[in-house]
Write a protein that holds these residues in place. Sequence first.
Motif, PDB file in Angstrom:
ATOM      1  N   GLY A  54       0.790  -1.223   0.000  1.00  0.00           N
ATOM      2  CA  GLY A  54       0.000   0.000   0.000  1.00  0.00           C
ATOM      3  C   GLY A  54       0.822   1.272   0.000  1.00  0.00           C
ATOM      4  O   GLY A  54       0.332   2.337  -0.400  1.00  0.00           O
ATOM      5  N   LYS A  55       2.071   1.169   0.426  1.00  0.00           N
ATOM      6  CA  LYS A  55       2.925   2.359   0.467  1.00  0.00           C
ATOM      7  C   LYS A  55       3.386   2.789  -0.914  1.00  0.00           C
ATOM      8  O   LYS A  55       3.772   3.955  -1.117  1.00  0.00           O
ATOM      9  N   THR A  56       3.376   1.877  -1.872  1.00  0.00           N
ATOM     10  CA  THR A  56       3.939   2.173  -3.198  1.00  0.00           C
ATOM     11  C   THR A  56       2.946   1.951  -4.336  1.00  0.00           C
ATOM     12  O   THR A  56       3.245   2.286  -5.482  1.00  0.00           O
ATOM     13  N   PHE A  57       1.779   1.401  -4.044  1.00  0.00           N
ATOM     14  CA  PHE A  57       0.817   1.049  -5.094  1.00  0.00           C
ATOM     15  C   PHE A  57       0.280   2.313  -5.754  1.00  0.00           C
ATOM     16  O   PHE A  57      -0.107   3.272  -5.087  1.00  0.00           O
ATOM     17  N   ALA A  58       0.239   2.305  -7.087  1.00  0.00           N
ATOM     18  CA  ALA A  58      -0.226   3.478  -7.835  1.00  0.00           C
ATOM     19  C   ALA A  58      -1.745   3.505  -7.892  1.00  0.00           C
ATOM     20  O   ALA A  58      -2.362   2.620  -8.485  1.00  0.00           O
ATOM     21  N   VAL A  59      -2.341   4.509  -7.282  1.00  0.00           N
ATOM     22  CA  VAL A  59      -3.793   4.658  -7.316  1.00  0.00           C
ATOM     23  C   VAL A  59      -4.245   5.223  -8.656  1.00  0.00           C
ATOM     24  O   VAL A  59      -5.340   4.926  -9.135  1.00  0.00           O
ATOM     25  N   GLU A  60      -3.413   6.016  -9.288  1.00  0.00           N
ATOM     26  CA  GLU A  60      -3.714   6.576 -10.603  1.00  0.00           C
ATOM     27  C   GLU A  60      -2.509   6.436 -11.520  1.00  0.00           C
ATOM     28  O   GLU A  60      -1.363   6.483 -11.064  1.00  0.00           O
ATOM     29  N   ASP A  61      -2.792   6.236 -12.805  1.00  0.00           N
ATOM     30  CA  ASP A  61      -1.742   6.368 -13.811  1.00  0.00           C
ATOM     31  C   ASP A  61      -2.337   6.992 -15.054  1.00  0.00           C
ATOM     32  O   ASP A  61      -3.544   6.896 -15.301  1.00  0.00           O
ATOM     33  N   GLU A  62      -1.498   7.674 -15.813  1.00  0.00           N
ATOM     34  CA  GLU A  62      -1.963   8.380 -17.014  1.00  0.00           C
ATOM     35  C   GLU A  62      -1.510   7.628 -18.258  1.00  0.00           C
ATOM     36  O   GLU A  62      -0.353   7.202 -18.354  1.00  0.00           O
ATOM     37  N   ARG A  63      -2.446   7.456 -19.177  1.00  0.00           N
ATOM     38  CA  ARG A  63      -2.158   6.741 -20.415  1.00  0.00           C
ATOM     39  C   ARG A  63      -2.512   7.620 -21.602  1.00  0.00           C
ATOM     40  O   ARG A  63      -3.458   8.409 -21.543  1.00  0.00           O
ATOM     41  N   PRO A  64      -1.781   7.493 -22.699  1.00  0.00           N
ATOM     42  CA  PRO A  64      -2.146   8.265 -23.894  1.00  0.00           C
ATOM     43  C   PRO A  64      -3.421   7.707 -24.515  1.00  0.00           C
ATOM     44  O   PRO A  64      -3.526   6.503 -24.766  1.00  0.00           O
ATOM     45  N   GLY A  65      -4.423   8.545 -24.724  1.00  0.00           N
ATOM     46  CA  GLY A  65      -5.673   8.127 -25.344  1.00  0.00           C
ATOM     47  C   GLY A  65      -5.786   8.639 -26.763  1.00  0.00           C
ATOM     48  O   GLY A  65      -4.935   9.402 -27.241  1.00  0.00           O
ATOM     49  N   VAL A  66      -6.825   8.259 -27.451  1.00  0.00           N
ATOM     50  CA  VAL A  66      -7.026   8.674 -28.841  1.00  0.00           C
ATOM     51  C   VAL A  66      -7.201  10.185 -28.939  1.00  0.00           C
ATOM     52  O   VAL A  66      -6.680  10.835 -29.851  1.00  0.00           O
ATOM     53  N   PHE A  67      -7.918  10.772 -27.988  1.00  0.00           N
ATOM     54  CA  PHE A  67      -8.206  12.204 -28.042  1.00  0.00           C
ATOM     55  C   PHE A  67      -7.428  13.003 -27.001  1.00  0.00           C
ATOM     56  O   PHE A  67      -7.677  14.189 -26.821  1.00  0.00           O
ATOM     57  N   GLY A  68      -6.543  12.349 -26.284  1.00  0.00           N
ATOM     58  CA  GLY A  68      -5.774  13.029 -25.259  1.00  0.00           C
ATOM     59  C   GLY A  68      -5.495  12.099 -24.099  1.00  0.00           C
ATOM     60  O   GLY A  68      -5.881  10.913 -24.111  1.00  0.00           O
ATOM     61  N   PRO A  69      -4.816  12.591 -23.079  1.00  0.00           N
ATOM     62  CA  PRO A  69      -4.454  11.718 -21.958  1.00  0.00           C
ATOM     63  C   PRO A  69      -5.672  11.221 -21.196  1.00  0.00           C
ATOM     64  O   PRO A  69      -6.678  11.924 -21.069  1.00  0.00           O
ATOM     65  N   VAL A  70      -5.562   9.986 -20.703  1.00  0.00           N
ATOM     66  CA  VAL A  70      -6.616   9.367 -19.902  1.00  0.00           C
ATOM     67  C   VAL A  70      -6.019   8.949 -18.569  1.00  0.00           C
ATOM     68  O   VAL A  70      -4.975   8.280 -18.523  1.00  0.00           O
ATOM     69  N   VAL A  71      -6.658   9.355 -17.496  1.00  0.00           N
ATOM     70  CA  VAL A  71      -6.247   8.934 -16.158  1.00  0.00           C
ATOM     71  C   VAL A  71      -7.045   7.685 -15.778  1.00  0.00           C
ATOM     72  O   VAL A  71      -8.277   7.683 -15.834  1.00  0.00           O
TER      73      VAL A  71
END
Length: 478
Positions: A120-137
């Motif tokens: 739980g100390k290092t787990f990523a709750v959010e990550d950003e990915r490149p989407g078709v129309f822009g970044p997606v969280v």
Amino acid sequence: MLQHDRLFIGGDWVAPAGTATIDVVSPHTEEVVGRVPDGTPADMDRAVAAARQAFDDGPWPRMTMADRAEVVGRLAALYAARQAELAELITLEMGSPITFSQMAQAPQPLGMLQYFSELGKTFAVEDERPGVFGPVVVRREPVGVVAAIVPWNVPQFVIMTKLAPALIAGCTVVVKPAPETPLDSYLLAEMIKEAGVPDGVVNIVAAGREAGEHLVAHPGVDKVAFTGSTAAGRRIGAICGERLKRCSLELGGKSAAIILDDCDLSAAMGFLSIASLMNNGQACVAQTRILASSSRYDEVVQAVSDMVAGQRVGDPADPSTGIGPLVARRQQERVEGYIRAGIDEGAKPVVGGLDRPRDRGWYVAPTVFAGVSNDMRIAREEIFGPVLSVIPYTDEEDAVRIANDSDYGLSGSVWTADTEHGMDIARRVRTGTYGVNMMNTMDPSTPFGGYKASGIGRELGPEGLAAYLEYKSIARLG
């Protein structure tokens, strides 16, 4: 005698709605050793309401995962200090040999708390990915209120496979211990309160089947996490499916240990005694089908028989005991029914049989059957007791075929002098966990669960945490 007259709901000890109680009976002495309230549907309603309020309005889901991990770490420290007490309590409740309780019943749950606290100390709750129309969280959010329904055979172990990841995820939980083993959960409740887990985040109500089904169907519960029989799992799965409610099911097993011709039998038997007979045979992962080639069949039967005959049967509190009693009279009678069925189908009990080893207590003679074919009931149905079947195979293809010829797919093992060849066998057997020259010990960092009728979903590891998370994709422009 240990007596409790309250339930742990909303962070407090509250009076039950009903007057019925559960007697905890020692499988060794057949005497009452504890008494707790028998939870009712009304008690489950209160527990769900407390968990619901703690999730909808409380701080727990809104804390960072790292902050929740710190609280779980405090719980782990308290748990570590009370391992010996927990081990003795579980042995008293359900007859697990004290050596197994000290080796597994108490330390493994602690390992899960420690693992998930670190994750739980290092787990990523959010990550950003490149989407078709822009970044997606991509965001991970707690699933909500969890009903954790656990069996009697490894009560703290199974509670923690659910509670530890659920807490890290930010869920709130209603735990329903089995009526055979409610005492250890009271000790856990004390530690949860001392660790500073917010009120209502964990609620514990021991109860029977009626209150348990009420909890499963409760509209305030978002996810059900169940460990138990395949029959009960089917019922729970049907209720959850009808309501489109998330569920994870860890169910039965009928695991096969494949003894290859190059196996050193004397070396293997020490490990196999644990893999096959742990917890008096009351383990879903027990390797109860022993597969031996026709050319070494008699030799393997003798080795397995000697191993089983060498187990000391007796008082589970005695450190020299290898096999203790079964949890209840009904379990004793059930296992003896399978021994009788094996004899009726033509299998030969070369060790054990129907003569009880002790006049008092729910003991069954550890039994080894030879002359078993894989279509017999003792080879196909989960017995949940110290009964092993040695089944012949013609070649390795036949061994893999027999191992896979089962309604279950939870665990298994292969025993060989060639570890790499053993890995090849492991990849061909359709089970969720497997061991090469060992039993898979359910490491907290790796997923645990089964194929086929052994269940749905996985516990432990990052996969176990993911089971308590919902995934949300947030797209944006600019």
